[in-house]
Design a protein around this motif. Structure first.
Motif, PDB file in Angstrom:
ATOM      1  N   ASP A   3      16.149  12.778 -12.152  1.00  0.00           N
ATOM      2  CA  ASP A   3      15.282  12.790 -13.227  1.00  0.00           C
ATOM      3  C   ASP A   3      13.903  12.588 -13.103  1.00  0.00           C
ATOM      4  O   ASP A   3      13.430  11.655 -12.557  1.00  0.00           O
ATOM      5  CB  ASP A   3      15.814  11.804 -14.552  1.00  0.00           C
ATOM      6  CG  ASP A   3      14.898  11.660 -15.440  1.00  0.00           C
ATOM      7  OD1 ASP A   3      14.013  12.420 -15.807  1.00  0.00           O
ATOM      8  OD2 ASP A   3      15.475  10.849 -16.580  1.00  0.00           O
ATOM      9  N   PRO A   4      13.219  13.617 -13.219  1.00  0.00           N
ATOM     10  CA  PRO A   4      11.874  13.590 -12.708  1.00  0.00           C
ATOM     11  C   PRO A   4      11.019  12.447 -13.650  1.00  0.00           C
ATOM     12  O   PRO A   4       9.731  12.039 -13.434  1.00  0.00           O
ATOM     13  CB  PRO A   4      11.220  14.866 -13.064  1.00  0.00           C
ATOM     14  CG  PRO A   4      12.031  15.530 -13.755  1.00  0.00           C
ATOM     15  CD  PRO A   4      13.408  14.815 -13.618  1.00  0.00           C
ATOM     16  N   GLY A   5      11.443  12.256 -15.009  1.00  0.00           N
ATOM     17  CA  GLY A   5      10.686  11.160 -15.657  1.00  0.00           C
ATOM     18  C   GLY A   5      10.918   9.728 -15.116  1.00  0.00           C
ATOM     19  O   GLY A   5      10.223   9.078 -15.780  1.00  0.00           O
ATOM     20  N   LEU A   6      11.822   9.585 -14.083  1.00  0.00           N
ATOM     21  CA  LEU A   6      11.634   8.082 -13.318  1.00  0.00           C
ATOM     22  C   LEU A   6      10.527   8.038 -12.701  1.00  0.00           C
ATOM     23  O   LEU A   6      10.094   6.940 -12.395  1.00  0.00           O
ATOM     24  CB  LEU A   6      12.817   8.028 -12.781  1.00  0.00           C
ATOM     25  CG  LEU A   6      14.266   8.248 -13.431  1.00  0.00           C
ATOM     26  CD1 LEU A   6      15.521   8.326 -12.288  1.00  0.00           C
ATOM     27  CD2 LEU A   6      14.541   7.041 -14.344  1.00  0.00           C
ATOM     28  N   LEU A   7       9.855   8.880 -12.219  1.00  0.00           N
ATOM     29  CA  LEU A   7       8.716   9.055 -11.439  1.00  0.00           C
ATOM     30  C   LEU A   7       7.304   8.481 -12.054  1.00  0.00           C
ATOM     31  O   LEU A   7       7.206   9.223 -13.183  1.00  0.00           O
ATOM     32  CB  LEU A   7       8.357  10.088 -10.484  1.00  0.00           C
ATOM     33  CG  LEU A   7       9.412  10.602  -9.614  1.00  0.00           C
ATOM     34  CD1 LEU A   7       8.836  11.882  -8.886  1.00  0.00           C
ATOM     35  CD2 LEU A   7       9.652   9.460  -8.549  1.00  0.00           C
ATOM     36  N   THR A   8       6.443   7.698 -11.872  1.00  0.00           N
ATOM     37  CA  THR A   8       5.267   7.387 -12.183  1.00  0.00           C
ATOM     38  C   THR A   8       4.442   8.650 -11.617  1.00  0.00           C
ATOM     39  O   THR A   8       4.729   9.224 -10.696  1.00  0.00           O
ATOM     40  CB  THR A   8       4.677   5.946 -11.618  1.00  0.00           C
ATOM     41  OG1 THR A   8       4.522   6.091 -10.343  1.00  0.00           O
ATOM     42  CG2 THR A   8       5.669   4.853 -12.283  1.00  0.00           C
ATOM     43  N   ARG A   9       3.135   8.807 -12.183  1.00  0.00           N
ATOM     44  CA  ARG A   9       1.933   9.291 -11.753  1.00  0.00           C
ATOM     45  C   ARG A   9       1.898   9.407 -10.231  1.00  0.00           C
ATOM     46  O   ARG A   9       1.621  10.275  -9.525  1.00  0.00           O
ATOM     47  CB  ARG A   9       0.891   9.522 -12.625  1.00  0.00           C
ATOM     48  CG  ARG A   9      -0.040  10.633 -12.265  1.00  0.00           C
ATOM     49  CD  ARG A   9      -1.459  10.662 -13.140  1.00  0.00           C
ATOM     50  NE  ARG A   9      -2.263   9.385 -12.824  1.00  0.00           N
ATOM     51  CZ  ARG A   9      -2.542   8.407 -13.879  1.00  0.00           C
ATOM     52  NH1 ARG A   9      -2.252   8.811 -15.179  1.00  0.00           N
ATOM     53  NH2 ARG A   9      -3.202   7.247 -13.508  1.00  0.00           N
ATOM     54  N   ARG A  10       1.804   7.965  -9.865  1.00  0.00           N
ATOM     55  CA  ARG A  10       1.239   7.642  -8.414  1.00  0.00           C
ATOM     56  C   ARG A  10       2.518   7.922  -7.654  1.00  0.00           C
ATOM     57  O   ARG A  10       2.157   8.604  -6.388  1.00  0.00           O
ATOM     58  CB  ARG A  10       0.828   6.139  -8.660  1.00  0.00           C
ATOM     59  CG  ARG A  10       0.728   5.527  -7.051  1.00  0.00           C
ATOM     60  CD  ARG A  10      -0.700   6.263  -6.672  1.00  0.00           C
ATOM     61  NE  ARG A  10      -1.047   5.594  -5.425  1.00  0.00           N
ATOM     62  CZ  ARG A  10      -1.565   6.176  -4.498  1.00  0.00           C
ATOM     63  NH1 ARG A  10      -1.883   7.628  -4.436  1.00  0.00           N
ATOM     64  NH2 ARG A  10      -1.951   5.688  -3.352  1.00  0.00           N
ATOM     65  N   GLN A  11       3.599   7.760  -7.904  1.00  0.00           N
ATOM     66  CA  GLN A  11       4.672   8.102  -7.076  1.00  0.00           C
ATOM     67  C   GLN A  11       4.941   9.620  -6.814  1.00  0.00           C
ATOM     68  O   GLN A  11       5.107  10.036  -5.630  1.00  0.00           O
ATOM     69  CB  GLN A  11       5.940   7.527  -7.926  1.00  0.00           C
ATOM     70  CG  GLN A  11       6.160   6.115  -7.892  1.00  0.00           C
ATOM     71  CD  GLN A  11       7.415   5.624  -8.563  1.00  0.00           C
ATOM     72  OE1 GLN A  11       7.844   6.264  -9.674  1.00  0.00           O
ATOM     73  NE2 GLN A  11       8.127   4.492  -8.346  1.00  0.00           N
ATOM     74  N   ARG A  12       4.812  10.520  -8.123  1.00  0.00           N
ATOM     75  CA  ARG A  12       4.630  11.936  -7.710  1.00  0.00           C
ATOM     76  C   ARG A  12       3.657  12.255  -7.155  1.00  0.00           C
ATOM     77  O   ARG A  12       3.831  13.139  -5.959  1.00  0.00           O
ATOM     78  CB  ARG A  12       4.623  12.670  -9.172  1.00  0.00           C
ATOM     79  CG  ARG A  12       4.515  13.918  -9.167  1.00  0.00           C
ATOM     80  CD  ARG A  12       4.514  14.423 -10.671  1.00  0.00           C
ATOM     81  NE  ARG A  12       5.756  14.476 -11.159  1.00  0.00           N
ATOM     82  CZ  ARG A  12       7.015  15.076 -10.911  1.00  0.00           C
ATOM     83  NH1 ARG A  12       6.946  16.198 -10.020  1.00  0.00           N
ATOM     84  NH2 ARG A  12       8.047  14.953 -11.630  1.00  0.00           N
ATOM     85  N   GLU A  13       2.377  11.905  -7.247  1.00  0.00           N
ATOM     86  CA  GLU A  13       1.318  11.997  -6.189  1.00  0.00           C
ATOM     87  C   GLU A  13       1.504  11.694  -4.819  1.00  0.00           C
ATOM     88  O   GLU A  13       1.470  12.600  -3.865  1.00  0.00           O
ATOM     89  CB  GLU A  13       0.137  11.314  -6.800  1.00  0.00           C
ATOM     90  CG  GLU A  13      -1.287  11.337  -5.740  1.00  0.00           C
ATOM     91  CD  GLU A  13      -2.435  10.490  -6.249  1.00  0.00           C
ATOM     92  OE1 GLU A  13      -2.395   9.603  -5.474  1.00  0.00           O
ATOM     93  OE2 GLU A  13      -2.861  10.754  -7.533  1.00  0.00           O
ATOM     94  N   ILE A  14       2.092  10.679  -4.522  1.00  0.00           N
ATOM     95  CA  ILE A  14       2.683  10.237  -3.083  1.00  0.00           C
ATOM     96  C   ILE A  14       3.469  11.223  -2.607  1.00  0.00           C
ATOM     97  O   ILE A  14       3.369  11.701  -1.352  1.00  0.00           O
ATOM     98  CB  ILE A  14       3.070   8.745  -3.066  1.00  0.00           C
ATOM     99  CG1 ILE A  14       1.865   7.710  -3.214  1.00  0.00           C
ATOM    100  CG2 ILE A  14       3.722   8.701  -1.742  1.00  0.00           C
ATOM    101  CD1 ILE A  14       2.052   6.506  -3.525  1.00  0.00           C
ATOM    102  N   LEU A  15       4.614  11.373  -3.177  1.00  0.00           N
ATOM    103  CA  LEU A  15       5.826  12.557  -2.878  1.00  0.00           C
ATOM    104  C   LEU A  15       5.117  13.818  -2.587  1.00  0.00           C
ATOM    105  O   LEU A  15       5.537  14.571  -1.652  1.00  0.00           O
ATOM    106  CB  LEU A  15       6.945  12.447  -3.638  1.00  0.00           C
ATOM    107  CG  LEU A  15       7.712  11.145  -3.809  1.00  0.00           C
ATOM    108  CD1 LEU A  15       8.775  11.396  -4.921  1.00  0.00           C
ATOM    109  CD2 LEU A  15       8.243  10.919  -2.460  1.00  0.00           C
ATOM    110  N   GLU A  16       4.379  14.267  -3.596  1.00  0.00           N
ATOM    111  CA  GLU A  16       3.691  15.751  -3.277  1.00  0.00           C
ATOM    112  C   GLU A  16       2.900  15.891  -2.134  1.00  0.00           C
ATOM    113  O   GLU A  16       2.966  16.830  -1.263  1.00  0.00           O
ATOM    114  CB  GLU A  16       2.978  15.945  -4.757  1.00  0.00           C
ATOM    115  CG  GLU A  16       3.800  16.474  -5.697  1.00  0.00           C
ATOM    116  CD  GLU A  16       2.700  16.545  -7.061  1.00  0.00           C
ATOM    117  OE1 GLU A  16       1.679  16.243  -7.108  1.00  0.00           O
ATOM    118  OE2 GLU A  16       3.609  16.870  -7.776  1.00  0.00           O
ATOM    119  N   ILE A  17       1.995  14.858  -1.717  1.00  0.00           N
ATOM    120  CA  ILE A  17       1.265  14.576  -0.573  1.00  0.00           C
ATOM    121  C   ILE A  17       2.257  14.689   0.676  1.00  0.00           C
ATOM    122  O   ILE A  17       2.035  15.519   1.813  1.00  0.00           O
ATOM    123  CB  ILE A  17       0.337  13.584  -0.516  1.00  0.00           C
ATOM    124  CG1 ILE A  17      -0.675  13.585  -1.297  1.00  0.00           C
ATOM    125  CG2 ILE A  17      -0.253  13.462   1.025  1.00  0.00           C
ATOM    126  CD1 ILE A  17      -1.467  12.378  -1.727  1.00  0.00           C
TER     127      ILE A  17
END
Length: 87
Positions: A3-17
């Motif tokens: 569920d992508p809704g479980l990620l915070t903005r910061r977590q998503r940013e880190i994973l994308e990098i």
């Protein structure tokens, strides 16, 4: 699928990098004694631990409690590829 809704903005940013640099130092999250870094950028310990709890990153090398290196794994890639559910 995660569920992508479980990620915070910061977590998503880190994973994308991390996903954008899979075989480079820029895609490696380094953690030691309460301090995390993704490249030159600091990462809070709570963010590192939350990504581990979500099983989005895996230990690449090192030993728990010492100098640890993490990489994004397939679950982490699924989190950032998943679309947010429509309201």
């Amino acid at each position: 699928m995660p569920d992508p809704g479980l990620l915070t903005r910061r977590q998503r940013e880190i994973l994308e990098i991390m996903a954008a640099h899979p075989d480079e130092d820029a895609g490696e999250l380094v953690y030691e004694r309460g301090r995390g870094f993704l490249g030159d950028e600091p990462v809070a310990a709570r963010t590192v631990f939350s990504l581990l709890r979500l099983m989005a990153i895996s230990l690449e090398s090192g030993e728990p409690g010492g100098f640890e290196r993490y990489r994004i794994n397939e679950t982490g890639r699924l989190y950032i590829r998943a679309e947010r559910p429509h309201a």
